[in-house]
Scaffold this active site. Sequence first.
Site, PDB file in Angstrom:
ATOM      1  N   SER A   1       0.843  -1.190   0.000  1.00  0.00           N
ATOM      2  CA  SER A   1       0.000   0.000   0.000  1.00  0.00           C
ATOM      3  C   SER A   1       0.875   1.235   0.000  1.00  0.00           C
ATOM      4  CB  SER A   1      -0.899   0.015   1.235  1.00  0.00           C
ATOM      5  OG  SER A   1      -0.187   0.465   2.378  1.00  0.00           O
ATOM      6  N   ASP A   2       0.333   2.355  -0.467  1.00  0.00           N
ATOM      7  CA  ASP A   2       0.983   3.622  -0.190  1.00  0.00           C
ATOM      8  C   ASP A   2       0.705   3.953   1.272  1.00  0.00           C
ATOM      9  OD1 ASP A   2       2.404   5.983  -0.495  1.00  0.00           O
ATOM     10  OD2 ASP A   2       1.458   6.465  -2.407  1.00  0.00           O
ATOM     11  N   TYR A   3       1.470   4.888   1.807  1.00  0.00           N
ATOM     12  CA  TYR A   3       1.362   5.175   3.236  1.00  0.00           C
ATOM     13  C   TYR A   3      -0.055   5.632   3.612  1.00  0.00           C
ATOM     14  CZ  TYR A   3       6.401   4.811   4.248  1.00  0.00           C
ATOM     15  OH  TYR A   3       7.687   4.357   4.456  1.00  0.00           O
TER      16      TYR A   3
END
Length: 751
Positions: A284-286
């Site tokens: 995932s992105d942050y």
Amino acid sequence: MTYKDKSEPIEVRVKDLLSRMTIEEKVAQTLCIYAKKGNFQDEQGHFDENKVKKLLLSGAGRIAEVGFVEDTPKKMAELTNKLQAFYLEESRLGIPVIFHEECLHGQMVKEATSFPQPIALAGSWNPQLIQDVYALVAEETRSRGGHHALTPVADVAREPRWGRVEETFGEDTYLVSKMTVAATKGFQGEKGNFNTKKNVIATLKHFVAHAQPEGGSNCAPVNVSERVLREVFFPPFQDAINEAGAMSVMASYNEVDGLPSHKNKWLLDDVLRKEWGFEGFTVSDYYAVYQLKQRHNVAIDEKEAAFQAFSAGIDVEMPFDECYHHLTDLVKEGRISEAYLDKVVSRLLAYKFRMGLFDDPYVDPEYADSICGSEQQRSLALKAACEAITLLKNDNEILPLNTSKIKTIAVIGPNANEVLLGGYSGKPKFYTTVLDGIKEKVGDTIDILYAEGCKITEPGDWEETDEVIASNSENDKKGIAEAIKIAERADVVILAIGGNALTSREAWNEDHLGDRPSLELVGSQNDLAKAMVETGKPIVSLLFNGKPLSINYVHNNIPAILECWYLGQETGKAVADVLFGDFNPSGKLPISFPRSVGHIPSYYNHKPNDRRGYLFDEVSPLYAFGFGLSYTTFKYSNLNLEKTHIDKNESTRLSVNVENTGNVSGHEVVQMYIHDCVSSVTRPVKELKGFEKVYLKPGETKTITLDITPKELAYWDAGMNFVVDPGTFNIMVGTSSKANDLKTITLTVIS
């Protein structure tokens, strides 16, 4: 235990280890611990073993950005060793962790070599250079204990207002693909062999279409069709997977057609895995899994967000566990099958075995200290910086500067004596400002004067400064008045203007913005430029910026302009080498420069029925994609096709002679564009489909050949089939994407 026997095949070791793990231990492999959050430190910031032990209950998949705890090479290597030892020796099964790091243009830590931003690297049009740069970044990162780089950015930047343009390789799918493939090979090595401890896992991001957000606003919806996804945004990801073996993919924050990427099963499973055959892992992105609930409003709570993301194909939640701890209950409740969890965890474990972390997980702190940001790395950083600089204008051949005719130089502007690295940057051991580089170059032979002139913004840090404060206009007026006095004493003025890390950056929330509705120079910079022009002195303008700027006044009134982007730690040296002719600029723009925001979209590969014109204004960009001048001149001749008629499954080859017709040795980037003249759906007026950078001495001629295969001719037709049409294709070759810079020859494809 079989999984600890390094003589066994990886798949056997994974299967054995998986059979011993509880559901909780399996889920832990999908989780991340964020070093930045103080998980390993006491209140004084020192390493706290007791805190670490509390995190060992079920192990962990990875740890994010240990450089926030210890950021010097030796101390960071020692800390990663210490943390690894905890997990290997004190967790129940001794499963090591992966350390991931930000490595956009050098590892984002102290004393790492800092290279130019990706948009600048793309301006080199030199894939081998990009591969060399990221190979060095990988070696430095691995020496400190890192295993996984959250780079390269494979986004195709078609929205100049977006604050993250600097992180990309530009606006063109083909160029971005070539640079992404090169960067991936640099990180992972040509064969993805980690035995030497010099390579790391590369992450392609952001999947997908993140770089054309609505209104230029970071993370905003991207309203494009499947055809545009396949034509424009998919290829850099697909090519890096197929040609370079990219091992990790990060999903994007945005939505496409109402579906956030982090819950888009068609994107993450149907396309990425089933269609392209991707066998690596996704991250995932942050905070993006939580944002399915918080921002997108497609999940009622964190548990539902975890279900949606994991089911769609997000293997790891980053940078820490907000939602994925719920996977344990989701498996026990039967909403997610344990077989699916096993499949995900198996590939995560496989990469730990492949990295050698079960057998030899430790690094040498002394080696890290000797290599990271060392003197020996500077030559590559300087080469990359020099090749990135693009000459946009050189009226009356004011450049290179003739030192025999100059006694005094005025170095003026808000970027003349600043550290200019852009976003996601570490703190290199070495840095030379423009002022430093010019002083070092000329020594005592020329007097160097300096004035700031004005500020761009009030001082601040790319990451830590949330509110961006405009410069004080009254103070700027005083600064400009002082700059006039300095300029009047000089024979030539070097004017360093543009942007800074605050005026174009990642807007990660509403109080940390970085996108702009204007591309004009910020603050009083145009006033400063006008004041310099009115002195009547010869002026060279240096632009430092992370994205295209609408510099109409500068373009119309200043005789020489160099686009420098952000050049990394060797900024001053590179600029001085170009200014004084020790390096002939060879950069070409990887993105078009619109005349104004009203000219967006400005990318060159528009459709035939677009760009009819505007009332009272030009429709063309200020500077075209692929444009860049040199201190010499080049002539193209003898344009030929090996075969002018081919079957749709055949290939041919274009050849052209390129002659250096000037008096200086230099590089030229030979660019090939293709247009399908008649097609079942509309096609761009031209598309880059090949290029080669060639070095020529004065009077020297070389024959450049570029292959034209079915891949360069094919497109997604009305039935969404990737096909080559029979018919006529215009094959164009030249110095930029501008029509008058290109020569054309016709290719006929027979059915």
